[in-house]
Write an enzyme that holds these catalytic residues in place. Sequence first.
Site, PDB file in Angstrom:
ATOM      1  CG  HIS A  10      -2.082   0.897   1.083  1.00 27.47           C
ATOM      2  ND1 HIS A  10      -2.021   2.238   1.350  1.00 27.47           N
ATOM      3  CD2 HIS A  10      -3.333   0.639   0.650  1.00 27.47           C
ATOM      4  CE1 HIS A  10      -3.199   2.762   1.085  1.00 27.47           C
ATOM      5  NE2 HIS A  10      -4.022   1.831   0.654  1.00 27.47           N
ATOM      6  CG  ASP A  54      -8.388  -4.572  -2.883  1.00 25.72           C
ATOM      7  OD1 ASP A  54      -9.616  -4.415  -2.881  1.00 25.72           O
ATOM      8  OD2 ASP A  54      -7.586  -3.668  -3.169  1.00 25.72           O
TER       9      ASP A  54
HETATM   10  C1  LIG Z   1      -0.586  -0.822  -4.021  1.00 30.76           C
HETATM   11  C2  LIG Z   1       0.744  -0.599  -4.714  1.00 30.76           C
HETATM   12  C3  LIG Z   1       0.493  -0.096  -6.144  1.00 30.76           C
HETATM   13  C4  LIG Z   1       1.512   0.456  -3.931  1.00 30.76           C
HETATM   14  O1  LIG Z   1       2.705   0.584  -4.543  1.00 30.76           O
HETATM   15  P1  LIG Z   1       3.753   1.779  -4.353  1.00 30.76           P
HETATM   16  O2  LIG Z   1       3.538   2.547  -3.122  1.00 30.76           O
HETATM   17  O3  LIG Z   1       3.776   2.525  -5.638  1.00 30.76           O
HETATM   18  O4  LIG Z   1       5.040   0.953  -4.122  1.00 30.76           O
HETATM   19  P2  LIG Z   1       5.932   0.300  -5.243  1.00 30.76           P
HETATM   20  O5  LIG Z   1       5.102  -0.374  -6.279  1.00 30.76           O
HETATM   21  O6  LIG Z   1       6.907   1.328  -5.695  1.00 30.76           O
HETATM   22  O7  LIG Z   1       6.667  -0.798  -4.384  1.00 30.76           O
HETATM   23  C5  LIG Z   1       7.781  -0.555  -3.537  1.00 30.76           C
HETATM   24  C6  LIG Z   1       8.584  -1.832  -3.444  1.00 30.76           C
HETATM   25  O8  LIG Z   1       7.785  -2.868  -2.859  1.00 30.76           O
HETATM   26  C7  LIG Z   1       7.555  -3.922  -3.777  1.00 30.76           C
HETATM   27  N1  LIG Z   1       6.139  -4.287  -3.721  1.00 30.76           N
HETATM   28  C8  LIG Z   1       5.105  -3.458  -3.494  1.00 30.76           C
HETATM   29  N2  LIG Z   1       3.941  -4.150  -3.501  1.00 30.76           N
HETATM   30  C9  LIG Z   1       4.277  -5.418  -3.745  1.00 30.76           C
HETATM   31  C10 LIG Z   1       3.508  -6.596  -3.902  1.00 30.76           C
HETATM   32  N3  LIG Z   1       2.197  -6.579  -3.799  1.00 30.76           N
HETATM   33  N4  LIG Z   1       4.173  -7.744  -4.173  1.00 30.76           N
HETATM   34  C11 LIG Z   1       5.506  -7.773  -4.272  1.00 30.76           C
HETATM   35  N5  LIG Z   1       6.287  -6.675  -4.146  1.00 30.76           N
HETATM   36  C12 LIG Z   1       5.675  -5.519  -3.879  1.00 30.76           C
HETATM   37  C13 LIG Z   1       7.890  -3.330  -5.153  1.00 30.76           C
HETATM   38  O9  LIG Z   1       8.256  -4.284  -6.081  1.00 30.76           O
HETATM   39  C14 LIG Z   1       8.989  -2.377  -4.792  1.00 30.76           C
HETATM   40  O10 LIG Z   1      10.163  -3.122  -4.605  1.00 30.76           O
HETATM   41  P3  LIG Z   1      11.617  -2.484  -4.856  1.00 30.76           P
HETATM   42  O11 LIG Z   1      11.784  -1.459  -3.777  1.00 30.76           O
HETATM   43  O12 LIG Z   1      12.539  -3.632  -4.740  1.00 30.76           O
HETATM   44  O13 LIG Z   1      11.581  -1.871  -6.223  1.00 30.76           O
HETATM   45  C15 LIG Z   1       1.569  -1.912  -4.771  1.00 30.76           C
HETATM   46  O14 LIG Z   1       1.853  -2.352  -3.465  1.00 30.76           O
HETATM   47  C16 LIG Z   1       0.867  -3.003  -5.572  1.00 30.76           C
HETATM   48  O15 LIG Z   1       0.942  -3.012  -6.787  1.00 30.76           O
HETATM   49  N6  LIG Z   1       0.171  -3.951  -4.866  1.00 30.76           N
HETATM   50  C17 LIG Z   1      -0.530  -5.024  -5.541  1.00 30.76           C
HETATM   51  C18 LIG Z   1      -1.885  -4.549  -6.049  1.00 30.76           C
HETATM   52  C19 LIG Z   1      -2.869  -4.302  -4.933  1.00 30.76           C
HETATM   53  O16 LIG Z   1      -3.063  -5.129  -4.054  1.00 30.76           O
HETATM   54  N7  LIG Z   1      -3.536  -3.139  -5.023  1.00 30.76           N
HETATM   55  C20 LIG Z   1      -4.545  -2.752  -4.053  1.00 30.76           C
HETATM   56  C21 LIG Z   1      -4.121  -1.581  -3.263  1.00 30.76           C
HETATM   57  S1  LIG Z   1      -5.277  -1.211  -1.976  1.00 30.76           S
END
Ligand SMILES: CC(C)(COP(=O)(O)OP(=O)(O)OC[C@H]1O[C@@H](n2cnc3c(N)ncnc32)[C@H](O)[C@@H]1OP(=O)(O)O)[C@@H](O)C(=O)NCCC(=O)NCCS
Length: 383
Positions: free
Chosen positions: A259, A313
């Site tokens: 998140h 979720d």
């Molecule tokens: C929600 C989300 C978009 C937030 O992402 P964000 O704040 O932009 O963080 P990032 O995507 O930049 O992730 C930061 C790091 O954590 C990792 N990470 C984040 N969520 C992850 C996940 N669900 N699974 C595996 N790795 C994850 C990223 O790969 C990244 O790793 P790095 O530092 O080695 O590059 C992301 O966690 C995600 O895509 N989750 C899965 C989809 C989901 O459940 N969405 C519902 C949200 S309520």
Amino acid sequence: MRDFFPGLAGVAATKSHISSVDGQQGILEYRGIRIEELAAHGTFLETAYLLLFNELPTSSALQQFENDLRRHRRIKYRIIDLIKCLPEHGHPMDALQAAVAALGMFYPTPDVRDPEARYWSAIRLLAKLPTMVAAFARLRHGDDHIQPNDNLSYAENFFYMLFEQQPDSAVATMFDTSLILHAEHTMNASTFSGLVTASTLADPYTVISSAIGTLKGPLHGGANEAVIHMLEDIGSVEQVSVYLDQKMAAKEKIMGFGHRVYKVKDPRALILQELAQRMIKDEKHDSLLTIAHVVEREMEQRLGHKGIRPNVDFYSGIIYYQMGIATDMFTPVFAMARVAGWLAHCFEQYQQNHLFRPDQIYEGPHNRPYEPIESRGHSSSVT
Ligand SMILES: CC(C)(COP(=O)(O)OP(=O)(O)OC[C@H]1O[C@@H](n2cnc3c(N)ncnc32)[C@H](O)[C@@H]1OP(=O)(O)O)[C@@H](O)C(=O)NCCC(=O)NCCS
């Protein structure tokens, strides 16, 4: 060098009185009230009222609000006709977005700052979204649309329109609690897209249809659907480890985890997990809930140190699945709840409006010559 914040992370886009999140401590409040309190004692409609009007309703105000909503549950036959015309394999979020945009054509809102117009648009949207969601769920299979039943509560009526029968009261209460937990969540992607639309003084129907489009994506509301597909793909507790290793080696995200704001387990996930456990009393060896528990445990070992933990979720899908709701209907159900928060933000924006018009950092070329068509050798691609 100008400041640049990819994804606007950490940038405050507005000042708001609607909700707050403490991502370090896992606290979510609607109008200052903790969600745990609302989930334990409140109803979704009380919560919607709180979000819209800043106070919990008195009993007479709640009765008036509920009566207004019951009177507006029906949708015009032309909206039903429109839903009938949509492709049966199309995603229900697209159907909902189209139906909400069309709804605005039936109820024009010439002055979005008029409180009366705002009130009735909120009533119509809250009341009619479940009817539209249930209508698409049935009509796409060739089943008849079921008219809302005014004697039933908000949650009961949705189940009745979907399955032609009332749910038992425990299921209706759990569903209602889940709606409370999905009703609002500060400045997330769909709320922001609604806010941008509201800042042009577009009407609330258009605002909500923008927000619905944004909620659809798998990185946002669409994740609840993706979680079920993932748990089904995993198939058994023995496969969890292999599955996670493969995904992580391929640098793929695990759905339902992570998140932008929470660095601890999402407080909504805690409540939903408890609901799922209450609902599924005899957890079988390879049930989705058992697999989910193992995924959570394994993920904690792999990514817990990075603050990547279950979000809202992760467990919501399991509850809806257990209730018999089709997987692709999970995100529309999310939208039925979130419309309360979207509307609250939309009305707040109208009152303190400043058109959103951010800037960009241009990184392309300047002063390119216009090349005559005969001498253009390159093949073009859309970027
Ligand atoms: C929600 C989300 C978009 C937030 O992402 P964000 O704040 O932009 O963080 P990032 O995507 O930049 O992730 C930061 C790091 O954590 C990792 N990470 C984040 N969520 C992850 C996940 N669900 N699974 C595996 N790795 C994850 C990223 O790969 C990244 O790793 P790095 O530092 O080695 O590059 C992301 O966690 C995600 O895509 N989750 C899965 C989809 C989901 O459940 N969405 C519902 C949200 S309520």
